[in-house]
Scaffold this motif. Structure first.
Motif, PDB file in Angstrom:
ATOM      1  N   CYS A 103      88.255  -4.949  69.017  1.00  0.00           N
ATOM      2  CA  CYS A 103      87.065  -4.298  68.438  1.00  0.00           C
ATOM      3  C   CYS A 103      86.178  -5.377  67.835  1.00  0.00           C
ATOM      4  O   CYS A 103      86.616  -6.152  66.980  1.00  0.00           O
ATOM      5  N   ILE A 104      84.954  -5.418  68.329  1.00  0.00           N
ATOM      6  CA  ILE A 104      84.007  -6.445  67.878  1.00  0.00           C
ATOM      7  C   ILE A 104      83.051  -5.818  66.873  1.00  0.00           C
ATOM      8  O   ILE A 104      82.359  -4.848  67.180  1.00  0.00           O
ATOM      9  N   TYR A 105      83.013  -6.405  65.678  1.00  0.00           N
ATOM     10  CA  TYR A 105      82.051  -5.944  64.662  1.00  0.00           C
ATOM     11  C   TYR A 105      80.818  -6.857  64.671  1.00  0.00           C
ATOM     12  O   TYR A 105      80.929  -8.083  64.814  1.00  0.00           O
ATOM     13  N   GLY A 106      79.665  -6.267  64.496  1.00  0.00           N
ATOM     14  CA  GLY A 106      78.435  -7.055  64.335  1.00  0.00           C
ATOM     15  C   GLY A 106      77.364  -6.209  63.675  1.00  0.00           C
ATOM     16  O   GLY A 106      77.553  -5.014  63.444  1.00  0.00           O
ATOM     17  N   PHE A 192      88.704   6.343  66.566  1.00  0.00           N
ATOM     18  CA  PHE A 192      88.109   5.126  67.137  1.00  0.00           C
ATOM     19  C   PHE A 192      89.014   3.897  66.943  1.00  0.00           C
ATOM     20  O   PHE A 192      89.192   3.084  67.847  1.00  0.00           O
ATOM     21  N   PHE A 193      89.582   3.761  65.764  1.00  0.00           N
ATOM     22  CA  PHE A 193      90.362   2.542  65.471  1.00  0.00           C
ATOM     23  C   PHE A 193      91.831   2.637  65.913  1.00  0.00           C
ATOM     24  O   PHE A 193      92.544   1.643  65.889  1.00  0.00           O
ATOM     25  N   SER A 194      92.297   3.840  66.303  1.00  0.00           N
ATOM     26  CA  SER A 194      93.741   4.040  66.485  1.00  0.00           C
ATOM     27  C   SER A 194      94.322   3.105  67.550  1.00  0.00           C
ATOM     28  O   SER A 194      95.435   2.608  67.397  1.00  0.00           O
ATOM     29  N   ASP A 195      93.580   2.858  68.626  1.00  0.00           N
ATOM     30  CA  ASP A 195      94.139   2.025  69.702  1.00  0.00           C
ATOM     31  C   ASP A 195      93.649   0.574  69.637  1.00  0.00           C
ATOM     32  O   ASP A 195      93.844  -0.205  70.565  1.00  0.00           O
ATOM     33  N   VAL A 196      92.997   0.218  68.537  1.00  0.00           N
ATOM     34  CA  VAL A 196      92.507  -1.160  68.384  1.00  0.00           C
ATOM     35  C   VAL A 196      93.677  -2.073  67.998  1.00  0.00           C
ATOM     36  O   VAL A 196      94.483  -1.711  67.138  1.00  0.00           O
ATOM     37  N   ASP A 197      93.764  -3.244  68.655  1.00  0.00           N
ATOM     38  CA  ASP A 197      94.802  -4.216  68.282  1.00  0.00           C
ATOM     39  C   ASP A 197      94.231  -5.326  67.403  1.00  0.00           C
ATOM     40  O   ASP A 197      94.895  -5.807  66.493  1.00  0.00           O
ATOM     41  N   TYR A 198      93.019  -5.734  67.723  1.00  0.00           N
ATOM     42  CA  TYR A 198      92.407  -6.853  66.997  1.00  0.00           C
ATOM     43  C   TYR A 198      90.977  -6.477  66.595  1.00  0.00           C
ATOM     44  O   TYR A 198      90.247  -5.870  67.380  1.00  0.00           O
ATOM     45  N   ILE A 199      90.606  -6.860  65.397  1.00  0.00           N
ATOM     46  CA  ILE A 199      89.193  -6.734  65.001  1.00  0.00           C
ATOM     47  C   ILE A 199      88.661  -8.148  64.803  1.00  0.00           C
ATOM     48  O   ILE A 199      89.285  -8.966  64.109  1.00  0.00           O
ATOM     49  N   VAL A 200      87.530  -8.445  65.435  1.00  0.00           N
ATOM     50  CA  VAL A 200      86.957  -9.776  65.297  1.00  0.00           C
ATOM     51  C   VAL A 200      85.537  -9.649  64.742  1.00  0.00           C
ATOM     52  O   VAL A 200      84.795  -8.722  65.094  1.00  0.00           O
ATOM     53  N   ILE A 201      85.211 -10.545  63.848  1.00  0.00           N
ATOM     54  CA  ILE A 201      83.900 -10.534  63.187  1.00  0.00           C
ATOM     55  C   ILE A 201      83.283 -11.910  63.382  1.00  0.00           C
ATOM     56  O   ILE A 201      83.925 -12.925  63.116  1.00  0.00           O
ATOM     57  N   ASN A 430      87.646  -4.228  53.897  1.00  0.00           N
ATOM     58  CA  ASN A 430      87.657  -2.777  54.116  1.00  0.00           C
ATOM     59  C   ASN A 430      88.397  -2.427  55.407  1.00  0.00           C
ATOM     60  O   ASN A 430      89.224  -1.515  55.430  1.00  0.00           O
ATOM     61  N   PHE A 431      88.080  -3.141  56.488  1.00  0.00           N
ATOM     62  CA  PHE A 431      88.788  -2.906  57.746  1.00  0.00           C
ATOM     63  C   PHE A 431      90.296  -3.112  57.557  1.00  0.00           C
ATOM     64  O   PHE A 431      91.114  -2.352  58.030  1.00  0.00           O
ATOM     65  N   GLN A 432      90.612  -4.191  56.833  1.00  0.00           N
ATOM     66  CA  GLN A 432      92.029  -4.523  56.611  1.00  0.00           C
ATOM     67  C   GLN A 432      92.751  -3.408  55.845  1.00  0.00           C
ATOM     68  O   GLN A 432      93.809  -2.954  56.239  1.00  0.00           O
ATOM     69  N   ASP A 433      92.109  -2.971  54.743  1.00  0.00           N
ATOM     70  CA  ASP A 433      92.737  -1.953  53.903  1.00  0.00           C
ATOM     71  C   ASP A 433      92.879  -0.623  54.636  1.00  0.00           C
ATOM     72  O   ASP A 433      93.886   0.064  54.512  1.00  0.00           O
ATOM     73  N   VAL A 434      91.838  -0.248  55.385  1.00  0.00           N
ATOM     74  CA  VAL A 434      91.842   1.082  55.997  1.00  0.00           C
ATOM     75  C   VAL A 434      92.654   1.093  57.291  1.00  0.00           C
ATOM     76  O   VAL A 434      93.493   1.964  57.503  1.00  0.00           O
ATOM     77  N   THR A 435      92.418   0.104  58.166  1.00  0.00           N
ATOM     78  CA  THR A 435      93.033   0.181  59.499  1.00  0.00           C
ATOM     79  C   THR A 435      94.359  -0.571  59.584  1.00  0.00           C
ATOM     80  O   THR A 435      95.169  -0.286  60.460  1.00  0.00           O
ATOM     81  N   GLY A 436      94.558  -1.561  58.723  1.00  0.00           N
ATOM     82  CA  GLY A 436      95.779  -2.356  58.782  1.00  0.00           C
ATOM     83  C   GLY A 436      95.871  -3.244  60.024  1.00  0.00           C
ATOM     84  O   GLY A 436      96.937  -3.779  60.335  1.00  0.00           O
ATOM     85  N   LYS A 437      94.760  -3.385  60.739  1.00  0.00           N
ATOM     86  CA  LYS A 437      94.781  -4.172  61.985  1.00  0.00           C
ATOM     87  C   LYS A 437      94.641  -5.666  61.711  1.00  0.00           C
ATOM     88  O   LYS A 437      94.262  -6.089  60.618  1.00  0.00           O
ATOM     89  N   SER A 438      94.911  -6.450  62.741  1.00  0.00           N
ATOM     90  CA  SER A 438      94.693  -7.897  62.701  1.00  0.00           C
ATOM     91  C   SER A 438      93.186  -8.175  62.663  1.00  0.00           C
ATOM     92  O   SER A 438      92.428  -7.652  63.484  1.00  0.00           O
TER      93      SER A 438
END
Lengths: 483, 483
Positions: A103-106, A192-201, A430-438
């Motif tokens: 998941c790409i954030y921008g 939306f986030f359930s199948d995300v493995d990585y979030i990159v910013i 926020n992403f870390q706290d809510v989704t727990g993803k990498s």
């Protein structure tokens, strides 16, 4: 669409060649994006943000993406008016359950910019000078967002299968505080986030000419310390010498916060700071950072510390306290002989692991009340904390950092520096706290890009090499053991 | 004109009766004067000051005065433009070498005023409510100027000879700093001022319901203390913890100036203060001043001192230090995470005999540099003193004070309080230094007139009784042994 070969090292070469060949088109597209003044600081101009989000959504659609413009509802403004917030783009490209999902954030909104602020060129006309692309948003954050999209485009143009599933979360309110995004993240956590493995910013910059991976940002506790004195502003000639002045009290209280070596004087506040580990210490030694050049850039003869390691540690992993100003006192040029009635000092303390903002609030409040009580002043003291943002720190042994390091090696031929941001980017935490993803930050902006300043730029090289970096990152992510 | 009888006690009764009878006309004339927005704070509006000066000059001419509009030339504004200053009225009524000559100073410009600042009535429409005449300039200083002119008018209407020669010096720039007046005073010292025996100023107020004579004003040394840090404003997240912040230095330097009991900490600064004499001490005991009511007016529970005498002494005859504000730091509402590049603290020290501003400048500058040096900061400190005004104090045994006291006794039936102003009225000291003449302040404004504030007013009673006081003062001056 015919079946494409699985990407490989040689496949990346073709992609890099394509990106090089397309670079003028990519610059042209950035020019079109920069031309939209999507300044989020002024709600009157939010139409431009919506226009910018639509352009972005259309671009994603041409890449075959499904796009949702998620509504964030309205926001109450200080003047009492209710304003509808621009939506957030939630998008995903064709999905393959066998691939990991990135998941790409921008964000596509920008800071304010006016030619008369001191820009050499028109801020909304991307202008290339000596290999640099000058324009508002070139680096923060339209350039990086387009680089992600162009990386996708390169795979598709060469009919190579993108080795990861890709999602986008792109907002138009980052510069105004990402209003509503935290709520949306919570709402979509199980969808939306359930199948995300990585979030990159990719919304920050390197600290030297060397590429970097970012694993932490400091948080921020912002304080108002208000001293209220007499009924109204008074004449210092008439009343000076007879009255307990709120400004004198405030100055004393502010002077109790930090000493001349930058040490925070609030008792116990440094106790929560995570100790520096040996591994971390070593990490700082390897970072490329020219202290003398940095002094010159800042226009100072001396920093608070003498070594590169100490300076970077105190910017990134230790708390700091800055006094920003005073509201309610005389601030104009010239002279005014006023005893202000009520003054509000403003300061902030950057937060690092393992500080707890609610604990910090308690420590600061108690301390300031104690300092004030010793003055025996009849004035009223009030301490509030209008901003409280936690720090973010990632585990650098996280596989995403491995992929990031390999992608940098592929494109730049060097090991990236592992860096932090001293400033606060609440979205990561926020992403870390809510989704727990990498979560990882993968910056492509140069150290001298001047985000938020006049003459913001991104170099053509960083923009194009950054696009390659993102393409390589897709590949390296796919090469990790599937999580 | 037929020869008029010499004024006497019974003559004054007729004059008082005339003033009472004419009071509605006098109020009406004040209304016309207040209607002219002669705000000297904005050079764009100086046309209104010129109009006001012309109205004043015409009034003096109807009383038979010779009027000169003395040109003051131009003034360079901060923006580099040159603006022509409004003239100063120099006028004299018919002269008799056998009589003493009184020079009356006043001003017809006003402080800014806007309804939206919180005025209950339109500031430029004189409005009577419960015996008070509300309007900008009612007390400061159009009311008193008109009272002087009406006192003259009363003698003339009753064909009584005015027992003193009268001169007027009336300016239109007092609220903006009396620009050019000091130079004019020097230029006219040997001409206009040469035959003047007494200078009287009625540009201040009583401190209670009791009439007063004013014999002193404090001076003022205004300081800018500038701390300059890095090359530009910086982000406190990015740079906080690594840089010597100018704001932290400035706060510490400002905190070294005065303690919580109002005591100035600059060494030796209190040494020059004239010791309190027994006679002076006694004078303070007799002054009518309700400390409890004053607390309530100010909206405070406690002053720096507990007795009336101490409070008045510290407002009038001891120095005081007030910190007014900071230029260059964040001053708005809300939050901003800035490390300001350059900040300028502003404070002032009220001057009393026998302080010497140039000595004070030296003491302050040396002290602040010493305090700053102890911080070992690489930032730059600069101390300047843009304003330096000396205190004024008159000898209360001066015959003019005898005449003033008698006039108050005649009109109000009480002994006036002998008071000072804590604020600075540089014109008194300037007149004293240049002309060497006897100077007194003879206020008619009430303690609650709210000069410079919203809802400025003068009571109808003070305005009319003040006119009688001035008429009686002419008479009492003439009864003094001729100087």
């Amino acid at each position: 669409m015919q079946t494409t070969a699985e990407v490989s090292g040689s496949g990346l070469d073709l992609i890099f060649k394509y990106i090089d060949e397309q670079q003028n088109e990519f610059v042209q597209e950035l020019k079109e994006w920069v031309a939209i003044p999507s300044d989020s600081s002024d709600p009157q101009a939010w139409d431009e943000i919506v226009r910018m989000l639509n352009v972005t959504a259309d671009k994603i659609k041409t890449l075959g993406g499904n796009v949702e413009l998620a509504d964030l509802g309205s926001q109450k403004m200080p003047n009492g008016q209710s304003v509808h917030l621009p939506p957030v783009i939630l998008a995903e490209l064709k999905k393959d359950p066998k691939k990991p999902t990135l998941c790409i954030y921008g964000h596509v909104d920008v800071q304010p910019a006016k030619k008369e602020d001191g820009w050499t060129t028109d801020p909304y006309t991307l202008t290339e000078i000596n290999g640099n692309l000058y324009g508002r948003g070139a680096s923060d954050n339209k350039g990086p967002v387009l680089a992600w999209l162009h990386a996708v485009e390169a795979y598709q143009a060469l009919k190579q299968e993108i080795p990861v599933n890709i999602k986008f979360i792109i907002e138009g309110m980052e510069e105004a505080g990402s209003n509503g995004l935290d709520t949306l993240t919570e709402q979509r956590n199980m969808t939306f986030f359930s199948d995300v493995d990585y979030i990159v910013i990719s919304d920050n910059i390197w600290i030297s000419k060397k590429p970097a991976l970012t694993y932490g940002t400091r948080g921020n506790c912002y304080f108002f310390v208000e001293v209220e004195g007499q009924k109204q502003d008074m004449h210092s000639g008439v009343f000076g010498g007879s009255i307990h002045e709120a400004m004198t009290d405030l100055i004393a209280v502010l002077d109790s916060l930090v000493d001349s070596s930058g040490h925070i004087l609030i008792p116990a506040i440094n106790k929560a700071v995570a100790p520096l580990t040996e591994e971390e210490k070593k990490r700082y030694q390897g970072i490329e950072f020219d202290l003398e050049a940095h002094k010159k850039d800042c226009g100072v003869t001396k920093f608070l510390f003498d070594t590169k390691e100490e300076i970077l540690q105190h910017r990134w992993r230790y708390p700091s306290l800055s006094i920003h100003g005073i509201e309610g006192a005389f601030f104009e040029t010239g002279t005014k002989t006023v005893i202000p009635r009520k003054v509000i000092g403003k300061f902030s303390i950057r937060q690092v692991p393992n500080m707890d903002p609610s604990e910090v609030e308690k420590q600061v409040t108690e301390y300031l009340h104690k300092v004030f009580a010793e003055r025996n002043s009849p004035n009223q003291l009030k301490v509030t904390m209008p901003i409280s943002a936690k720090p973010w720190v990632a585990d650098v042994s996280d596989p995403q950092f491995v992929a990031g390091r390999r992608a940098v090696q592929t494109v730049f031929g060097v090991d990236p520096d592992l860096i932090c941001e001293g400033s606060t980017i609440p979205i990561a935490r926020n992403f870390q706290d809510v989704t727990g993803k990498s979560i990882m930050m993968l910056p492509i902006g140069g150290a001298d890009d001047g985000e938020h300043s006049q003459n913001e730029k991104m170099s053509r090289s960083n923009y194009i090499q950054g696009t390659k970096l993102f393409a390589a990152f897709f590949y390296e992510l796919s090469q990790l053991p599937h999580i």
